[in-house]
Scaffold this active site. Structure first.
Site, short mmCIF file in Angstrom:
data_model
loop_
_atom_site.label_atom_id
_atom_site.label_comp_id
_atom_site.label_asym_id
_atom_site.label_seq_id
_atom_site.Cartn_x
_atom_site.Cartn_y
_atom_site.Cartn_z
N GLN A 56 -8.49 -0.19 3.64
CA GLN A 56 -9.25 -0.68 4.79
C GLN A 56 -10.65 -1.20 4.43
OE1 GLN A 56 -8.09 -1.19 7.74
NE2 GLN A 56 -6.16 -0.08 7.64
N HIS B 189 -2.65 -7.72 2.57
CA HIS B 189 -2.35 -8.16 3.95
C HIS B 189 -3.33 -7.57 4.97
CE1 HIS B 189 -0.40 -4.71 6.08
NE2 HIS B 189 -0.13 -4.28 4.85
N GLY C 44 0.79 -1.22 0.00
CA GLY C 44 0.00 0.00 0.00
C GLY C 44 0.83 1.27 0.00
N THR C 45 1.94 1.28 0.72
CA THR C 45 2.77 2.48 0.77
C THR C 45 3.30 2.84 -0.60
OG1 THR C 45 3.39 2.18 3.09
CG2 THR C 45 4.91 3.44 1.71
N ASN D 83 -8.34 4.59 8.65
CA ASN D 83 -7.70 3.46 9.33
C ASN D 83 -7.73 3.57 10.84
OD1 ASN D 83 -5.81 5.60 8.40
ND2 ASN D 83 -4.38 4.55 9.75
N CYS E 258 1.97 2.64 10.88
CA CYS E 258 3.13 3.21 10.20
C CYS E 258 3.71 4.39 10.95
CB CYS E 258 2.73 3.64 8.79
SG CYS E 258 2.35 2.24 7.71
N THR F 267 10.69 -7.86 -11.75
CA THR F 267 10.09 -9.18 -11.93
C THR F 267 8.87 -9.33 -11.04
OG1 THR F 267 12.26 -10.12 -12.42
CG2 THR F 267 10.51 -11.67 -11.78
#
Length: 398
Positions: A187, A209, A74-75, A159, A333, A245
């Protein structure tokens, strides 16, 4: 340990773990290789991304379709959207309650000379649409073209508080100004219905995740005709937009996690709402001074942000950890240094409420027995905090 920090990350679904293990065990191959094994891997990768699109209301297989960029999480997706959408020197507009990865990306762009505009929120934590409109008006006045605003970024649900944002209405305003709207949808998926096409947005961040999928992979969905500037160099993968990749096994597992999350969303939402409401009602009945942030607004079924006036959030967090309850004092975070919540400050919360705020978040795997036990443990720690507090707890609940 009772895990009530599911907005930070979730346990991987055992079914997803099996898919991941199977994908990793397949013959090594690079999806960009021209030989047969490489092309078979490419087919598996495309099938997985097409599945993600279908689950989120977007057909990626048609001509001139939206596309799904694979990122590390996400970041990266949020950073790519903030720095890469629209003109490279245009203004950026974000809400005051965005995730730190959006705030930091905007701050970095501001250091290069780009202008940053802000969208305010009300006391319930909902973005003010008139603030969005007035900010866009201000940044596009004096004869400047609307294209001088490069991107607007608004999260679908917060969040920290779980407050759901009016994304479709915001998208309507952005279309009026011909400005792309990026949405951090991290979220929302698996908790509320998500249809990217119906939302009418230009770009969306997806992070598996957060919904019982694997870490190390994320996505940036781009609507048809929307381009983003590359932040990396060194390969032609993903049309050169995000070279490197592709992590095929992670993408396959992410697709399964998103499929399960969307398929089970109605039942999961009902289950999580019942657990959250029980946690809130029991704690408030025992501790009447407790404040639930954003309770008057539509919220995610998984999330509650509580303040106990006069208590210290860090002390509560540590005492709950020692007692066997995992929660957080804000975004994962930024919680290492535990700065005051920028979200609650934007909502106009008092210092006493900001200083005592904790977030509890359940998942579809949380149980009623866990919540019953958590209520006892949390209440015990709250009682001790109330006993030590010298602050007047008769705070008006906003």
């Amino acid at each position: 340990m009772i895990y009530l920090d599911n907005n930070a990350t979730t346990a991987i679904d055992p079914a997803v773990a099996r898919v991941l293990a199977e994908a990793f065990s397949q013959t090594p191959a690079n999806a960009s290789s021209q030989h047969r094994l490489g092309q078979q891997t490419r087919s598996r990768l495309e099938a997985a991304t097409d599945l993600i699109g279908r689950c989120l209301g977007s057909d990626l297989s048609r001509v001139h379709a939206p596309r799904l960029l694979i990122t590390s999480g996400g970041t990266e997706s949020n950073n790519l959207a903030i720095s890469g959408l629209g003109e490279p020197d245009g203004a950026i507009v974000i809400s005051r309650i965005e995730h730190p990865s959006v705030l930091a990306a905007a701050a970095a762009e501001e250091q290069t000379g780009r202008q940053v505009g802000w969208v305010d929120v009300d006391v319930d934590g909902v973005i003010q649409l008139e603030s969005l409109r007035s900010t866009l008006d201000r940044l596009t006045e004096s004869g400047n073209s609307p294209e001088r605003v490069s991107v607007v970024s608004i999260m679908s649900a917060n969040n920290e508080t779980g407050v759901i944002q009016p994304i479709q209405a915001a998208a309507d305003i952005c279309r009026e100004f011909r400005v792309p709207l990026h949405v951090d949808a991290t979220q929302s998926i698996g908790k509320v219905p998500v249809d990217l096409t119906a939302w009418g947005v230009s770009a969306a961040t997806i992070t598996p995740h957060k919904l019982h999928g694997p870490t190390g992979v994320g996505f940036l969905w781009l609507d048809a005709g929307v381009d983003v500037r590359a932040a990396l160099r060194g390969g032609e993968q993903q049309l050169g937009t995000r070279p490197g990749t592709e992590p095929v096994a992670l993408v396959i597992a992410a697709a399964e996690a998103i499929r399960l999350a969307c398929e089970q969303q109605p039942g999961a939402a009902e289950h999580m709402t019942a657990l959250r409401d029980k946690l809130e009602s029991e704690l408030v009945s025992r501790h009447p001074s407790l404040v639930i942030h954003g309770e008057r607004a539509p919220r995610l079924p998984s999330t509650t942000c509580l303040s106990l006036p006069g208590a210290d959030r860090q002390s509560l967090l540590m005492s709950l950890d020692m007692a066997g309850v995992a929660c957080s004092s804000g975004s994962a975070c930024s919680s290492g240094s535990s700065p005051p919540s920028h979200v609650l400050l934007a909502m106009g919360a008092s210092k006493s409420l900001v200083d005592s705020a904790l977030r509890f978040s359940v998942s579809r795997f949380s149980t009623e027995a866990e919540i019953d036990r958590a209520i006892e443990l949390i209440s015990h720690q709250f009682s001790k905090a109330e006993g030590f507090s010298t602050v007047d707890n008769s705070v008006e609940k906003g």
